[in-house]
Design a protein around this motif. Sequence first.
Motif, mmCIF file in Angstrom:
data_model
loop_
_atom_site.group_PDB
_atom_site.id
_atom_site.type_symbol
_atom_site.label_atom_id
_atom_site.label_comp_id
_atom_site.label_asym_id
_atom_site.label_seq_id
_atom_site.Cartn_x
_atom_site.Cartn_y
_atom_site.Cartn_z
ATOM 1 N N ARG A 23 1.115 -1.285 0.285
ATOM 2 C CA ARG A 23 -0.079 0.378 -0.259
ATOM 3 C C ARG A 23 0.907 1.274 -0.097
ATOM 4 N N TYR A 24 1.933 0.801 1.137
ATOM 5 C CA TYR A 24 2.642 2.483 0.612
ATOM 6 C C TYR A 24 3.618 2.508 -0.479
ATOM 7 N N PHE A 25 3.742 1.408 -1.275
ATOM 8 C CA PHE A 25 4.571 1.598 -2.254
ATOM 9 C C PHE A 25 3.756 2.032 -3.289
ATOM 10 N N LYS A 26 2.441 1.778 -3.414
ATOM 11 C CA LYS A 26 1.177 2.404 -4.181
ATOM 12 C C LYS A 26 0.970 3.721 -4.306
ATOM 13 N N LEU A 85 19.695 11.670 -2.577
ATOM 14 C CA LEU A 85 18.032 12.393 -3.373
ATOM 15 C C LEU A 85 17.274 13.275 -1.898
ATOM 16 N N GLY A 86 17.983 13.527 -1.174
ATOM 17 C CA GLY A 86 17.082 14.284 0.345
ATOM 18 C C GLY A 86 15.838 13.160 0.371
ATOM 19 N N LEU A 87 16.040 12.337 0.512
ATOM 20 C CA LEU A 87 14.901 11.803 1.088
ATOM 21 C C LEU A 87 14.868 11.397 2.382
ATOM 22 N N SER A 88 13.992 11.507 3.766
ATOM 23 C CA SER A 88 13.783 10.428 4.764
ATOM 24 C C SER A 88 14.840 9.383 4.290
ATOM 25 N N PRO A 89 14.938 8.681 6.218
ATOM 26 C CA PRO A 89 15.455 7.796 5.932
ATOM 27 C C PRO A 89 15.224 6.625 5.954
ATOM 28 N N LEU A 90 13.683 6.452 6.442
ATOM 29 C CA LEU A 90 12.592 5.484 5.097
ATOM 30 C C LEU A 90 13.220 5.150 4.420
ATOM 31 N N ARG A 98 14.169 -0.575 -3.653
ATOM 32 C CA ARG A 98 13.637 -1.052 -4.743
ATOM 33 C C ARG A 98 13.821 0.087 -5.387
ATOM 34 N N GLY A 99 14.536 0.765 -5.840
ATOM 35 C CA GLY A 99 14.990 1.358 -6.850
ATOM 36 C C GLY A 99 13.993 3.093 -6.583
ATOM 37 N N TYR A 100 14.317 4.527 -6.521
ATOM 38 C CA TYR A 100 13.448 5.297 -6.607
ATOM 39 C C TYR A 100 13.556 6.623 -7.865
ATOM 40 N N GLN A 101 12.762 6.391 -8.596
ATOM 41 C CA GLN A 101 11.548 7.096 -9.599
ATOM 42 C C GLN A 101 11.123 8.469 -8.837
ATOM 43 N N GLY A 102 12.211 9.187 -9.201
ATOM 44 C CA GLY A 102 10.535 10.787 -8.903
ATOM 45 C C GLY A 102 10.854 12.098 -9.043
ATOM 46 N N GLU A 103 10.941 13.062 -8.224
ATOM 47 C CA GLU A 103 11.325 14.649 -8.457
ATOM 48 C C GLU A 103 12.213 14.649 -7.827
ATOM 49 N N HIS A 104 12.874 14.020 -7.133
ATOM 50 C CA HIS A 104 14.171 14.268 -6.804
ATOM 51 C C HIS A 104 15.282 13.750 -7.212
ATOM 52 N N GLY A 105 14.962 12.468 -8.125
ATOM 53 C CA GLY A 105 16.272 11.847 -8.730
ATOM 54 C C GLY A 105 15.677 10.357 -9.806
ATOM 55 N N ASP A 106 16.339 9.704 -9.931
ATOM 56 C CA ASP A 106 16.716 8.391 -10.370
ATOM 57 C C ASP A 106 17.354 7.832 -10.035
#
Length: 114
Positions: A23-26, A85-90, A98-106
């Motif tokens: 749910r969180y990932f989606k 990326l400047g994201l929170s620790p979690l 899982r990887g990250y694609q979003g406003e902070h980077g890819d």
Amino acid sequence: MKTSIIGYPRVGALRELKFASERYFKGKGSVEELQQTATELRAANWKLQQKNGVDYIPSNDFSFYDGLLDAACLLGIVPQRYQALGLSPLETYFAMARGYQGEHGDVKALAMKK
């Protein structure tokens, strides 16, 4: 004789952690809901072990994703591309998993081999 175990399944009897994580990932669940599920699972696991006579109940055996990834984060071994990326620790933890694609980077997920 005293009893202990080397850890306890973290996912939950009804796979609660898996479903909360999905749910969180989606984007259908909040980080607070995910953390609340994790808190409840840890408490339920401790109580069940105590109820069943485990003398030495393990702690710090919970993981949202992977134990080795947990150790890397605990020791501060976080590659710069994830820190940048400047994201929170979690969120950084999940970006590594899982990887990250979003406003902070890819970034791609770390190569975690079993």
